[in-house]
Design an enzyme around this catalytic site. Sequence first.
Site, PDB file in Angstrom:
ATOM      1  N   LYS A 107       0.832  -1.192   0.000  1.00 30.33           N
ATOM      2  CA  LYS A 107       0.000   0.000   0.000  1.00 30.33           C
ATOM      3  C   LYS A 107       0.874   1.252   0.000  1.00 30.33           C
ATOM      4  CE  LYS A 107      -4.154  -1.727   0.062  1.00 30.33           C
ATOM      5  NZ  LYS A 107      -5.163  -1.406  -0.968  1.00 30.33           N
ATOM      6  N   ASP A 138      -0.181  -0.338  -4.597  1.00 29.24           N
ATOM      7  CA  ASP A 138      -1.597   0.016  -4.699  1.00 29.24           C
ATOM      8  C   ASP A 138      -1.820   1.368  -4.052  1.00 29.24           C
ATOM      9  OD1 ASP A 138      -4.329   0.145  -4.853  1.00 29.24           O
ATOM     10  OD2 ASP A 138      -4.722  -1.535  -3.507  1.00 29.24           O
ATOM     11  N   GLU A 164      -1.334  -0.563  -9.041  1.00 30.70           N
ATOM     12  CA  GLU A 164      -2.776  -0.728  -8.998  1.00 30.70           C
ATOM     13  C   GLU A 164      -3.472   0.593  -8.690  1.00 30.70           C
ATOM     14  OE1 GLU A 164      -5.877  -3.172  -6.149  1.00 30.70           O
ATOM     15  OE2 GLU A 164      -4.007  -4.156  -6.764  1.00 30.70           O
ATOM     16  N   ASP A 192      -8.522  -1.139 -10.525  1.00 29.68           N
ATOM     17  CA  ASP A 192      -9.284  -1.802  -9.469  1.00 29.68           C
ATOM     18  C   ASP A 192     -10.596  -1.064  -9.246  1.00 29.68           C
ATOM     19  OD1 ASP A 192     -10.327  -3.023  -7.248  1.00 29.68           O
ATOM     20  OD2 ASP A 192      -8.742  -2.413  -5.880  1.00 29.68           O
ATOM     21  N   LYS A 216     -12.860  -8.408  -7.922  1.00 27.21           N
ATOM     22  CA  LYS A 216     -13.214  -8.883  -6.592  1.00 27.21           C
ATOM     23  C   LYS A 216     -14.637  -9.420  -6.645  1.00 27.21           C
ATOM     24  CE  LYS A 216     -10.084  -5.563  -4.463  1.00 27.21           C
ATOM     25  NZ  LYS A 216      -9.878  -4.421  -3.551  1.00 27.21           N
TER      26      LYS A 216
END
Length: 340
Positions: A107, A138, A164, A192, A216
């Site tokens: 992250k 991400d 991402e 995403d 997801k």
Amino acid sequence: MTPETEDLLAAATVVRLPMRVRFRGVTAREAVLLEGPSGWAEWAPFPEYSDADAARWLGAAIEAGWGELPAAVRTEVGVNATVPALAPEQVGPVLARYDRCRTAKVKVAEAGQQLADDLARVREVRAVLGPTARIRVDANGAWTLAQAVEALTALSAVGLEYAEQPCASVEELAELRLALARAGVDVPIAADESIRRAEDPLRVARMGAADLVVVKVAPLGGVARAMRVVEGAGLPAVVSSALDTSVGLALGVRLAAALPRLEHDCGLGTAALLEQDVVPAPLLPVDGRIDVSRADATRGAVSRERLAAYCVEPGRDSWWRERLTRSAKIYATETWATQS
């Protein structure tokens, strides 16, 4: 089979699970576990999401608990480690929870932190995992276009598999890909939020805004619908989780196992971020992978003792049940819910 709202409410148990580390601002994960005729399912849209968003998550739970899942075409799925926006000295203990994972998602762009913090964290991941490990970052759409170019140019020196959702909009992602190519920065872009929170999840592919898509199960309305999104996009896919319990992760494994094409490790190891789970043996990777048979067994291993131990207080239980009722009403009117 679509259950009535009364059936959903009768099947629901609301839990709050403490986390090992703060992740996306969350220190305890709330989720609704639903026991349906096809097995246990999970409904856990984040509290800030709208009822319309939550209705899609409910579609995934209904598919899992009252429907059928697509057949698997592989027996195991590679899994990446997930590193929150931590200080470098905390990176090693987090990675140690993932058994021999050779891919890590890190992250970045956390509020209150700087690019120097991201660089230090990513460098530490590289130092711990070694030169052959795959590292992806991400940003959850937090960078502007200019910030993304600056950050990814700097981070590319560490070696990135991809970035991402570096920017929020599809237009920015498309511009970023061009800007990086012109600058000679070789960092592929994954979408995403532009997939899972979009009215038109295929717009990313039409605009040339991504090199791959992150999908997801819950936000896209289920395994079957996520597979249709991947097919329509025509891009390599990575299956990821939404900070799920092991029940939700098991459904992510089923999606990854059903995709005809799977070239990347998947973000399905986030049970390592939970201090407690709804099953006695959380669904964690072994040797960097999760067996599909073990994921299926996990859905049948929900502990009623754990559900009772981590149930929320009555007021919070009522809040979730009212939200479930509203979401079920929306779900019943959505055309996507009945599309084959």
